[in-house]
Design a protein around this motif. Structure first.
Motif, PDB file in Angstrom:
ATOM      1  N   ILE A   1      18.185  -1.553  20.235  1.00  0.00           N
ATOM      2  CA  ILE A   1      17.293  -2.122  19.229  1.00  0.00           C
ATOM      3  C   ILE A   1      15.992  -2.603  19.877  1.00  0.00           C
ATOM      4  O   ILE A   1      16.010  -3.315  20.877  1.00  0.00           O
ATOM      5  N   VAL A   2      14.879  -2.207  19.286  1.00  0.00           N
ATOM      6  CA  VAL A   2      13.554  -2.655  19.749  1.00  0.00           C
ATOM      7  C   VAL A   2      13.106  -3.870  18.940  1.00  0.00           C
ATOM      8  O   VAL A   2      12.643  -4.874  19.488  1.00  0.00           O
ATOM      9  N   VAL A   3      13.246  -3.783  17.634  1.00  0.00           N
ATOM     10  CA  VAL A   3      12.833  -4.893  16.774  1.00  0.00           C
ATOM     11  C   VAL A   3      13.591  -4.840  15.460  1.00  0.00           C
ATOM     12  O   VAL A   3      13.896  -3.760  14.952  1.00  0.00           O
ATOM     13  N   THR A   4      13.917  -6.013  14.928  1.00  0.00           N
ATOM     14  CA  THR A   4      14.562  -6.137  13.621  1.00  0.00           C
ATOM     15  C   THR A   4      13.715  -7.081  12.777  1.00  0.00           C
ATOM     16  O   THR A   4      13.221  -8.097  13.276  1.00  0.00           O
ATOM     17  N   ILE A   5      13.538  -6.738  11.483  1.00  0.00           N
ATOM     18  CA  ILE A   5      12.756  -7.582  10.577  1.00  0.00           C
ATOM     19  C   ILE A   5      13.712  -8.445   9.769  1.00  0.00           C
ATOM     20  O   ILE A   5      14.490  -7.946   8.958  1.00  0.00           O
ATOM     21  N   LEU A   6      13.656  -9.735  10.004  1.00  0.00           N
ATOM     22  CA  LEU A   6      14.554 -10.669   9.343  1.00  0.00           C
ATOM     23  C   LEU A   6      13.878 -11.344   8.154  1.00  0.00           C
ATOM     24  O   LEU A   6      12.650 -11.478   8.115  1.00  0.00           O
ATOM     25  N   ALA A   7      14.710 -11.787   7.204  1.00  0.00           N
ATOM     26  CA  ALA A   7      14.194 -12.569   6.077  1.00  0.00           C
ATOM     27  C   ALA A   7      13.895 -13.983   6.574  1.00  0.00           C
ATOM     28  O   ALA A   7      14.530 -14.470   7.505  1.00  0.00           O
ATOM     29  N   PRO A   8      12.921 -14.665   5.964  1.00  0.00           N
ATOM     30  CA  PRO A   8      12.612 -16.039   6.375  1.00  0.00           C
ATOM     31  C   PRO A   8      13.803 -16.952   6.146  1.00  0.00           C
ATOM     32  O   PRO A   8      14.537 -16.800   5.164  1.00  0.00           O
ATOM     33  N   LYS A   9      14.013 -17.888   7.071  1.00  0.00           N
ATOM     34  CA  LYS A   9      15.123 -18.821   6.937  1.00  0.00           C
ATOM     35  C   LYS A   9      14.810 -19.860   5.861  1.00  0.00           C
ATOM     36  O   LYS A   9      13.695 -20.364   5.776  1.00  0.00           O
TER      37      LYS A   9
ATOM     38  N   GLY B   1       6.304 -11.694   4.649  1.00  0.00           N
ATOM     39  CA  GLY B   1       7.168 -12.846   4.872  1.00  0.00           C
ATOM     40  C   GLY B   1       8.283 -12.597   5.858  1.00  0.00           C
ATOM     41  O   GLY B   1       9.196 -13.409   5.976  1.00  0.00           O
ATOM     42  N   GLY B   2       8.227 -11.480   6.568  1.00  0.00           N
ATOM     43  CA  GLY B   2       9.286 -11.151   7.515  1.00  0.00           C
ATOM     44  C   GLY B   2       9.144 -11.870   8.840  1.00  0.00           C
ATOM     45  O   GLY B   2       8.064 -12.344   9.198  1.00  0.00           O
ATOM     46  N   ILE B   3      10.246 -11.944   9.562  1.00  0.00           N
ATOM     47  CA  ILE B   3      10.274 -12.561  10.888  1.00  0.00           C
ATOM     48  C   ILE B   3      10.760 -11.517  11.882  1.00  0.00           C
ATOM     49  O   ILE B   3      11.748 -10.833  11.639  1.00  0.00           O
ATOM     50  N   LEU B   4      10.052 -11.398  13.006  1.00  0.00           N
ATOM     51  CA  LEU B   4      10.414 -10.409  14.008  1.00  0.00           C
ATOM     52  C   LEU B   4      11.488 -10.934  14.948  1.00  0.00           C
ATOM     53  O   LEU B   4      11.386 -12.051  15.457  1.00  0.00           O
ATOM     54  N   GLN B   5      12.519 -10.125  15.144  1.00  0.00           N
ATOM     55  CA  GLN B   5      13.516 -10.411  16.178  1.00  0.00           C
ATOM     56  C   GLN B   5      13.429  -9.267  17.189  1.00  0.00           C
ATOM     57  O   GLN B   5      13.764  -8.130  16.889  1.00  0.00           O
ATOM     58  N   LEU B   6      12.946  -9.599  18.380  1.00  0.00           N
ATOM     59  CA  LEU B   6      12.693  -8.566  19.373  1.00  0.00           C
ATOM     60  C   LEU B   6      13.942  -8.237  20.176  1.00  0.00           C
ATOM     61  O   LEU B   6      14.781  -9.102  20.451  1.00  0.00           O
ATOM     62  N   GLY B   7      14.057  -6.967  20.560  1.00  0.00           N
ATOM     63  CA  GLY B   7      15.161  -6.510  21.389  1.00  0.00           C
ATOM     64  C   GLY B   7      14.648  -6.116  22.762  1.00  0.00           C
ATOM     65  O   GLY B   7      14.029  -6.926  23.450  1.00  0.00           O
ATOM     66  N   VAL B   8      14.890  -4.875  23.172  1.00  0.00           N
ATOM     67  CA  VAL B   8      14.446  -4.424  24.493  1.00  0.00           C
ATOM     68  C   VAL B   8      12.927  -4.429  24.560  1.00  0.00           C
ATOM     69  O   VAL B   8      12.244  -4.150  23.572  1.00  0.00           O
ATOM     70  N   LYS B   9      12.406  -4.759  25.709  1.00  0.00           N
ATOM     71  CA  LYS B   9      10.959  -4.875  25.884  1.00  0.00           C
ATOM     72  C   LYS B   9      10.378  -3.758  26.742  1.00  0.00           C
ATOM     73  O   LYS B   9       9.163  -3.622  26.848  1.00  0.00           O
ATOM     74  N   GLU B  10      11.249  -2.961  27.363  1.00  0.00           N
ATOM     75  CA  GLU B  10      10.813  -1.854  28.203  1.00  0.00           C
ATOM     76  C   GLU B  10      11.723  -0.654  27.976  1.00  0.00           C
ATOM     77  O   GLU B  10      12.864  -0.807  27.541  1.00  0.00           O
ATOM     78  N   VAL B  11      11.194   0.518  28.252  1.00  0.00           N
ATOM     79  CA  VAL B  11      12.000   1.734  28.226  1.00  0.00           C
ATOM     80  C   VAL B  11      11.749   2.514  29.505  1.00  0.00           C
ATOM     81  O   VAL B  11      10.700   2.392  30.135  1.00  0.00           O
ATOM     82  N   GLU B  12      12.740   3.307  29.878  1.00  0.00           N
ATOM     83  CA  GLU B  12      12.576   4.178  31.043  1.00  0.00           C
ATOM     84  C   GLU B  12      12.097   5.536  30.565  1.00  0.00           C
ATOM     85  O   GLU B  12      12.638   6.095  29.615  1.00  0.00           O
ATOM     86  N   VAL B  13      11.062   6.058  31.224  1.00  0.00           N
ATOM     87  CA  VAL B  13      10.503   7.345  30.837  1.00  0.00           C
ATOM     88  C   VAL B  13      10.532   8.302  32.019  1.00  0.00           C
ATOM     89  O   VAL B  13      10.636   7.894  33.173  1.00  0.00           O
ATOM     90  N   GLU B  14      10.419   9.579  31.678  1.00  0.00           N
ATOM     91  CA  GLU B  14      10.363  10.635  32.690  1.00  0.00           C
ATOM     92  C   GLU B  14       9.159  11.503  32.392  1.00  0.00           C
ATOM     93  O   GLU B  14       8.971  11.957  31.254  1.00  0.00           O
ATOM     94  N   CYS B  15       8.318  11.715  33.399  1.00  0.00           N
ATOM     95  CA  CYS B  15       7.099  12.506  33.186  1.00  0.00           C
ATOM     96  C   CYS B  15       6.425  12.777  34.528  1.00  0.00           C
ATOM     97  O   CYS B  15       6.826  12.249  35.565  1.00  0.00           O
TER      98      CYS B  15
END
Length: 203
Positions: free
Chosen positions: A179-187, A123-137
């Protein structure tokens, strides 16, 4: 691990007036430049239909083979910058960075959320944050995406960049506290009341 994704065909162009750039556009080409630590800056042009097809199929991230007309070997490149028209959003200039396969690079990589179905079951709702990350390789280790598995999270939990697991040989250098993602309670609607509340109001 992401191998070289696709080949981009380009041709040399002369640096000139605005009129020459407009003529390129009318002929269906996008001006650009390719440069690198060991490669002298070279003005190029790519066919707009060709590059749009490449980017719509493979995305903008990752490695590409840049085949320049008149050169024997293709150049391995990253797209460093894409300038677009503020109104039409058409590409108006492309910057490609020529890389050395033996030297580490930095690049933006998309985050892919996995396990969303488990959150929906709770019953959780996703709240998305950053969608990309910087990597080194090293270029050979550049991933197509970083997977964020949220299946074990509960309502109220969240994941940060620091919680992400990078593939072997890859270092995530973005802010670990982002923050990448937070799980919220249903409204719950204000109109919704429990049977107990209805009984108390009737009394």
């Amino acid at each position: 691990m992401a191998a070289i994704m696709a080949s981009i065909k380009g041709q040399r162009r002369e640096i000139g007036t605005k009129g020459k750039l407009n003529r390129l556009k009318k002929e269906g080409y996008v001006p650009g430049i390719v440069y690198g630590k060991t490669k002298e800056a070279l003005p190029i042009a790519v066919n707009s239909r060709h590059i749009n097809k490449i980017f719509s199929t493979y995305g903008f991230r990752g490695l590409f083979n840049l085949e320049i007309e008149g050169e024997e070997k293709p150049v391995t490149v990253l797209l460093r910058e894409m300038q677009t028209h503020p109104v039409t959003k058409e590409m108006i200039h492309l910057d490609f960075f020529a890389i050395d396969m033996n030297e580490e690079i930095t690049s933006e990589v998309p985050i892919v959320i996995a396990g969303e179905e488990e959150i929906l079951k709770k019953g959780g709702i996703l709240q998305l944050g950053v969608k990309e990350v910087e990597v080194e390789c090293l270029p050979k280790d550049l991933p197509e995406a970083i997977i964020c598995d949220i299946s074990a999270l509960d309502i109220g939990d969240h994941m940060t960049v620091g919680d992400l697991k990078a593939p072997a040989g890859v270092k995530i250098i973005s802010d670990p506290d982002s923050i990448v993602v937070t799980i919220l309670a249903p409204k719950v609607s204000e109109e919704e009341t429990s049977p107990a509340e209805e009984t108390e109001s009737e009394a």
